[in-house]
Design an enzyme around this catalytic site. Sequence first.
Site, PDB file in Angstrom:
ATOM      1  N   ASP A  43       0.847  -1.210   0.000  1.00 33.27           N
ATOM      2  CA  ASP A  43       0.000   0.000   0.000  1.00 33.27           C
ATOM      3  C   ASP A  43       0.877   1.253   0.000  1.00 33.27           C
ATOM      4  OD1 ASP A  43       0.910  -0.198   2.577  1.00 33.27           O
ATOM      5  OD2 ASP A  43      -1.052   0.123   3.535  1.00 33.27           O
ATOM      6  N   SER A  44       2.205   1.061   0.057  1.00 32.90           N
ATOM      7  CA  SER A  44       3.128   2.176  -0.177  1.00 32.90           C
ATOM      8  C   SER A  44       2.903   2.760  -1.570  1.00 32.90           C
ATOM      9  CB  SER A  44       4.581   1.723  -0.010  1.00 32.90           C
ATOM     10  OG  SER A  44       4.827   0.543  -0.744  1.00 32.90           O
ATOM     11  N   ASP A  82      -1.185  -6.044  -0.349  1.00 34.93           N
ATOM     12  CA  ASP A  82      -1.516  -5.420   0.938  1.00 34.93           C
ATOM     13  C   ASP A  82      -3.010  -5.173   1.075  1.00 34.93           C
ATOM     14  OD1 ASP A  82       0.161  -4.817   3.054  1.00 34.93           O
ATOM     15  OD2 ASP A  82       1.139  -3.165   1.996  1.00 34.93           O
ATOM     16  N   LYS A 111      -1.381  -9.391   2.848  1.00 28.55           N
ATOM     17  CA  LYS A 111      -0.653  -8.930   4.048  1.00 28.55           C
ATOM     18  C   LYS A 111      -1.527  -7.930   4.767  1.00 28.55           C
ATOM     19  CE  LYS A 111       3.029  -5.930   3.803  1.00 28.55           C
ATOM     20  NZ  LYS A 111       2.516  -4.761   4.532  1.00 28.55           N
ATOM     21  N   GLU A 113      -1.709  -5.353   8.497  1.00 27.83           N
ATOM     22  CA  GLU A 113      -0.939  -4.791   9.615  1.00 27.83           C
ATOM     23  C   GLU A 113      -1.602  -5.101  10.951  1.00 27.83           C
ATOM     24  OE1 GLU A 113      -0.086  -0.621   9.043  1.00 27.83           O
ATOM     25  OE2 GLU A 113       0.776  -0.983   7.058  1.00 27.83           O
ATOM     26  N   GLU A 180       8.860  -4.366  10.709  1.00 28.82           N
ATOM     27  CA  GLU A 180       9.280  -3.060  10.159  1.00 28.82           C
ATOM     28  C   GLU A 180       9.815  -2.157  11.265  1.00 28.82           C
ATOM     29  OE1 GLU A 180       6.634  -1.129   7.397  1.00 28.82           O
ATOM     30  OE2 GLU A 180       7.868   0.686   7.362  1.00 28.82           O
TER      31      GLU A 180
HETATM   32  O1  KIV Z   1       3.545  -1.133   1.618  1.00 30.44           O
HETATM   33  C1  KIV Z   1       4.706  -1.546   1.678  1.00 30.44           C
HETATM   34  O2  KIV Z   1       5.557  -1.271   0.820  1.00 30.44           O
HETATM   35  C2  KIV Z   1       5.062  -2.380   2.822  1.00 30.44           C
HETATM   36  C3  KIV Z   1       6.498  -2.753   2.987  1.00 30.44           C
HETATM   37  C4  KIV Z   1       7.263  -1.574   3.467  1.00 30.44           C
HETATM   38  C5  KIV Z   1       6.667  -3.911   3.875  1.00 30.44           C
HETATM   39  O3  KIV Z   1       4.225  -2.720   3.586  1.00 30.44           O
END
Ligand code: KIV
Length: 263
Positions: A43-44, A82, A111, A113, A180
């Site tokens: 989600d980055s 994500d 994934k 959080e 992280e």
């Molecule tokens: O969104 C992302 O890029 C991440 C990584 C930093 C693990 O969650």
Amino acid sequence: MSTVLDFARLKTEGHKISVVTAYDAWSARLVARSRVDAILVGDSAAMVMHGHRTTVAATVGVMALHTRAVASASGDKFLIADMPFLSFRKGISSGMAAVGALVRSGAQAVKLEGVDGHEDLIRRIVGSGIPVMGHIGLKPQSVNQLGGFRVQGRGCAQADRILKEALALEALGCFSVVLECIPAALAVRITSELRIATIGIGAGVGTDGQVLVLQDLWGVDPGRAPRFVRRYVDGEGLLTNALDAYDADVKNARFPTPEESYS
Ligand code: KIV
């Protein structure tokens, strides 16, 4: 690497696991040609691709779009997507709808959080045959509560809490967990206590693998990078030089040549 089973195998064999982010088809194609083990549609993307200051702007629709693009070119790389901000906090059926959107877009795993409050959803996802990767330590979706992108787990109480979360994620059936921005010694402790693979970012060298944002690794994301980023190439310099060379060729009528033109 091509399946979720490889994470456990690589950990057991003592081989490190490399993961990078990707958000689009052309970069996924390059990663597919590399030896990198797996791709995370993070989600980055909200920050790197859309210019937001945090990841909370990502939605299920945005993540599904990026996942579809990456899946079209990721070859046999294991593909994790994500779950964006709040998508796993609105109840089981809403959470499963988000998982469905990502898996139908090509993700082989999701994934999410944290752990507190979404244990039932994690159980449901795993029970539905979908691998889940946890993410603890610095949780960027909680940046407003954390007061910034800060190292987590300094001090005994915080470190014990993060270790407890890691053990809980393993017990819930996660196949791996991202650690992280935590102290390297804590990451070593968690990695030695878990049977599942730990993937670090800003967590030192003692995890079972690492994940980096592709644009950081390629040096194409301008601005100050966190200390855990290693730029493997000056992508920004290379690409702006190419643009300036093109500009000069256009302005001096060196582009296109007759060979690059139609008769
Ligand atoms: O969104 C992302 O890029 C991440 C990584 C930093 C693990 O969650």
